[in-house]
Scaffold this motif. Structure first.
Motif, mmCIF file in Angstrom:
data_model
loop_
_atom_site.group_PDB
_atom_site.id
_atom_site.type_symbol
_atom_site.label_atom_id
_atom_site.label_comp_id
_atom_site.label_asym_id
_atom_site.label_seq_id
_atom_site.Cartn_x
_atom_site.Cartn_y
_atom_site.Cartn_z
ATOM 1 N N LYS A 224 -2.594 5.854 -9.920
ATOM 2 C CA LYS A 224 -3.527 5.433 -10.718
ATOM 3 C C LYS A 224 -3.531 3.869 -10.776
ATOM 4 N N SER A 225 -3.502 3.259 -9.752
ATOM 5 C CA SER A 225 -3.476 1.813 -9.571
ATOM 6 C C SER A 225 -4.704 1.364 -8.770
ATOM 7 N N LYS A 226 -5.401 0.258 -9.597
ATOM 8 C CA LYS A 226 -6.497 -0.141 -8.852
ATOM 9 C C LYS A 226 -6.153 -1.886 -8.051
ATOM 10 N N THR A 227 -4.842 -1.776 -7.917
ATOM 11 C CA THR A 227 -4.541 -3.107 -7.397
ATOM 12 C C THR A 227 -4.870 -3.295 -5.993
ATOM 13 N N ARG A 228 -4.626 -4.679 -5.719
ATOM 14 C CA ARG A 228 -5.220 -5.157 -4.305
ATOM 15 C C ARG A 228 -4.122 -4.555 -3.285
ATOM 16 N N ARG A 229 -2.808 -3.921 -3.949
ATOM 17 C CA ARG A 229 -1.777 -3.630 -2.936
ATOM 18 C C ARG A 229 -1.749 -2.153 -2.937
ATOM 19 N N HIS A 230 -2.738 -1.435 -3.505
ATOM 20 C CA HIS A 230 -2.510 0.080 -3.489
ATOM 21 C C HIS A 230 -3.773 0.695 -2.896
ATOM 22 N N LEU A 231 -3.477 1.685 -2.011
ATOM 23 C CA LEU A 231 -4.306 2.597 -1.343
ATOM 24 C C LEU A 231 -3.853 3.990 -1.603
ATOM 25 N N THR A 232 -4.757 4.967 -1.810
ATOM 26 C CA THR A 232 -4.277 6.290 -2.050
ATOM 27 C C THR A 232 -3.855 6.938 -0.636
ATOM 28 N N GLU A 233 -4.555 6.348 0.540
ATOM 29 C CA GLU A 233 -4.107 6.853 1.829
ATOM 30 C C GLU A 233 -3.465 5.739 2.685
ATOM 31 N N PHE A 234 -2.366 5.574 3.001
ATOM 32 C CA PHE A 234 -1.890 4.480 3.791
ATOM 33 C C PHE A 234 -0.841 4.832 4.866
ATOM 34 N N TRP A 235 -0.585 3.906 5.778
ATOM 35 C CA TRP A 235 0.038 4.239 6.956
ATOM 36 C C TRP A 235 1.560 3.637 6.615
ATOM 37 N N MET A 236 2.782 4.615 6.852
ATOM 38 C CA MET A 236 4.185 4.075 6.610
ATOM 39 C C MET A 236 4.873 4.562 7.822
ATOM 40 N N VAL A 237 5.679 3.814 8.396
ATOM 41 C CA VAL A 237 6.786 3.940 9.279
ATOM 42 C C VAL A 237 8.381 4.058 8.662
ATOM 43 N N GLU A 238 8.874 5.112 9.066
ATOM 44 C CA GLU A 238 9.990 5.254 8.435
ATOM 45 C C GLU A 238 11.187 5.511 9.370
ATOM 46 N N PRO A 239 12.228 4.284 9.395
ATOM 47 C CA PRO A 239 13.450 4.822 10.465
ATOM 48 C C PRO A 239 14.424 5.603 9.429
ATOM 49 N N GLU A 240 15.260 6.316 10.188
ATOM 50 C CA GLU A 240 16.434 6.980 9.244
ATOM 51 C C GLU A 240 17.616 7.004 10.382
ATOM 52 N N VAL A 241 18.647 6.489 9.672
ATOM 53 C CA VAL A 241 19.943 6.315 10.878
ATOM 54 C C VAL A 241 21.292 7.064 9.932
ATOM 55 N N VAL A 242 22.092 7.547 10.863
ATOM 56 C CA VAL A 242 23.374 8.031 10.503
ATOM 57 C C VAL A 242 24.224 7.055 10.496
ATOM 58 N N PHE A 243 25.387 7.299 9.761
ATOM 59 C CA PHE A 243 26.546 6.329 9.666
ATOM 60 C C PHE A 243 26.135 4.907 9.753
ATOM 61 N N ILE A 244 25.332 4.532 8.580
ATOM 62 C CA ILE A 244 25.013 3.167 8.345
ATOM 63 C C ILE A 244 25.031 2.922 7.037
ATOM 64 N N ASP A 245 25.461 1.745 6.474
ATOM 65 C CA ASP A 245 25.505 1.291 4.913
ATOM 66 C C ASP A 245 24.276 0.245 4.664
ATOM 67 N N LEU A 246 24.482 -0.225 3.411
ATOM 68 C CA LEU A 246 23.287 -1.103 2.905
ATOM 69 C C LEU A 246 23.106 -2.200 3.882
ATOM 70 N N ASP A 247 24.260 -3.015 4.155
ATOM 71 C CA ASP A 247 24.024 -4.087 4.833
ATOM 72 C C ASP A 247 23.482 -3.947 6.504
ATOM 73 N N GLY A 248 23.948 -2.559 6.912
ATOM 74 C CA GLY A 248 23.206 -2.375 8.400
ATOM 75 C C GLY A 248 21.811 -2.061 8.097
ATOM 76 N N LEU A 249 21.418 -1.410 6.915
ATOM 77 C CA LEU A 249 19.916 -1.470 6.744
ATOM 78 C C LEU A 249 19.143 -2.618 6.582
ATOM 79 N N LEU A 250 19.858 -3.625 6.018
ATOM 80 C CA LEU A 250 19.096 -4.918 5.851
ATOM 81 C C LEU A 250 18.778 -5.610 7.022
#
Ligand code: 4AD
Ligand code: MG
Length: 503
Positions: free
Chosen positions: A213-239
């Motif tokens: 329920k956000s009418k901001t300029r940053r919000h859509l109710t339908e948007f596209w997202m790309v998501e990678p997922e990696v094993v044996f990785i830590d926070l530094d590796g993700l950054l």
């Protein structure tokens, strides 16, 4: 129709002094006595076509002179190089064929309000700004796929219909699935984690849905997202993965769409600086900045700038309104009217900024450790930096159930958000995932989620659990940042927002 008779406007540079035929639509036209200047667009570019009365039949000259905007036509002529002409080449017309004569096209070259344009989105696509953004969106999406495909990631198509929440329960869209409730996906992450245990490095890419329920300029109710997922990785590796990824996207757009970026007025100089490393702050450091004198002064300076902008806009409006009362040529009146529409919308915008500044300053100054950062906090942090900023290790109560608790400081989770510079806010959210079965079960319960629904997800922690993590990048927010568009609704072909779905 055989396409081989047709030359694309983008290829005119290879056909100088040759006779070619282009096919497209009339974007704009003007006449001066015995000459007609037709601007034609064909999807690959714009071209000025010059028709000399003496060179064509009287009927054709007359028909072209009265041809309405967006009529479809084919034009034959000789290509001439002309630096001053749009696109750098023009056509000296010898013949033309009108395919369909249009009249009363609703979107004229003068300015229109946003609401009007969104209602006419099916036609507005043909205008220069949506065309430039559409081409940049294409580059971004292609670059996203290439980055992961070339770096050993396997594409996994995760489902759109979900039986449980992937993020918070408040933003779920419910669907009646043969009498049972199901939900439109908020994220592919949970299913992706299962695939990561098979392939090691995976990504999913598709539409996601949030009943926010956000009418901001940053919000859509339908948007596209790309998501990678990696094993044996830590926070530094993700950054590191995230900063290499985002830099790659920006560099690709700069390489392929410089002309479009310039037409849109994007800040290509600052985009050129988007190379690793990005800034890194912990949540605790970000809170220290928000509550500091430095932030207070920064916001006070900003307020002064907004007030100056307001003054300048108001004085230009007064000047134009005065001019409009006088005796002007029709074209000058129309030009002024268009500028006035732009100025009034800029004035509304700067007034909102002036109104919000003290509120945002107060929210920042009174920020208490433990809350999630709000939109205005994100804006302040990002505006205070000239490159994207990672903010890591948020309090666990402010974030999703699946984020791994930092065993050296159990109050926080091993997560990160990436804020784009100059006030665009969060473009990426990600984390290391909780990989201990019992801790995850407890977090699911703490978050009032039904453990029963997460049985398969918990299974992943029973059969060879390993450290793993990933993130999600919002495509529209990324495009808005790169192009300098103020509202992400301009960055998706057919926007869906909380208060409005136009077409
Ligand atoms: O931070 P979010 O909610 O993260 C996730 O969904 C994780 N499951 C991702 C992961 O770790 N695999 O969303 C990720 C990004 C945000 O940073 C933002 O760019 C975009 O998705 N986003 C939205 N974009 C437009 N409209 C909305 N309502 C959005 N909500 C999130
Ligand atoms: Mg987030």
């Amino acid at each position: 129709m055989a396409e081989n008779n047709r030359t694309f406007i983008a290829d005119l540079k290879d056909n100088v002094d040759k006779e070619v035929t282009i096919s497209g639509w009339l974007y704009n036209s003007r006449s001066s006595g015995k000459l007609l200047f037709l601007i034609i667009r064909d999807g690959t570019g714009l071209c000025q076509c010059i028709v000399e009365k003496a060179k064509v039949s009287d009927e054709l000259f007359d028909a072209l002179r009265h041809l309405g905007q967006e009529s479809s036509l084919t034009v034959t002529g000789t290509v001439r190089k002309d630096e001053r002409s749009v696109g750098g080449y023009e056509l000296a017309v010898s013949d033309a064929k009108i395919i369909q004569a249009a009249s009363d096209y609703p979107i004229t070259p003068k300015s229109h309000g946003t609401d009007f344009l969104l209602k006419h989105r099916h036609l507005h696509f043909r205008s220069i700004r949506p065309w430039c953004i559409g081409k940049i969106r294409h580059t971004v999406i292609d670059a996203i796929r290439r980055f992961f495909n070339d770096n050993g990631f396997i594409l996994i198509d995760t489902p759109i219909l979900m039986s449980m929440a992937g993020e918070d329960q408040q933003s779920l869209f419910e669907v009646d699935y043969f009498g049972e409730p199901m939900f439109l996906t908020q994220t592919g992450q949970l299913h992706l984690e299962s695939a990561a245990m098979s392939f090691g490095k995976v990504y999913c890419f598709g539409p996601t849905f949030r009943a926010e329920k956000s009418k901001t300029r940053r919000h859509l109710t339908e948007f596209w997202m790309v998501e990678p997922e990696v094993v044996f990785i830590d926070l530094d590796g993700l950054l590191e993965l995230a900063e290499n990824f985002v830099s790659f996207l920006v560099a690709d757009v700069l390489g392929k769409n410089r002309a479009e970026l310039e037409t849109l007025g994007a800040d290509t100089k600052s985009l050129e600086k988007m190379t690793p490393p990005f800034y890194r702050l912990t949540y605790t450091e970000a809170v220290d900045i928000l509550t500091s004198e430095r932030a207070k002064n920064f916001l006070a300076e900003q307020l002064e700038q907004f007030k100056n902008q307001k003054e300048q806009i108001e004085s230009r409006i007064a000047e134009l309104e005065q001019q409009q009362k006088g005796n002007l040529k029709q074209w000058q009146k129309e030009k002024n009217a268009a500028e006035l529409i732009e100025l009034r919308s800029a004035l509304t915008e700067v007034n909102t900024k002036i109104e919000n500044n003290p509120k945002h300053a107060r929210l920042a100054a009174e920020f208490v450790w433990g809350k999630d950062l709000g939109g205005s906090d994100e804006t302040i942090i990002s505006q205070m930096h000239d490159k994207p900023v990672f903010v890591t290790c948020y309090p666990k109560q402010a974030k999703a159930f699946y984020m791994k608790i930092d065993r050296t400081n159990p109050k926080v989770v091993l997560n990160f958000d990436l804020f784009a510079p100059e006030g665009f806010g969060e473009i990426i959210g990600g984390s290391v995932r909780e990989d201990d079965h019992d801790t995850l079960l407890q977090r699911i319960k703490e978050n009032d989620l039904q453990a029963e629904n997460y049985r398969w997800y918990l299974d992943l922690r029973k059969f060879g659990s390993v450290p793993h993590g990933g993130f999600g990048l919002g495509v529209e927010r990324t495009i808005a940042w790169i192009t300098g568009e103020k509202h992400i609704r301009q960055c998706i072909p057919f926007p869906r927002m909380m208060d409005k779905v136009y077409i």
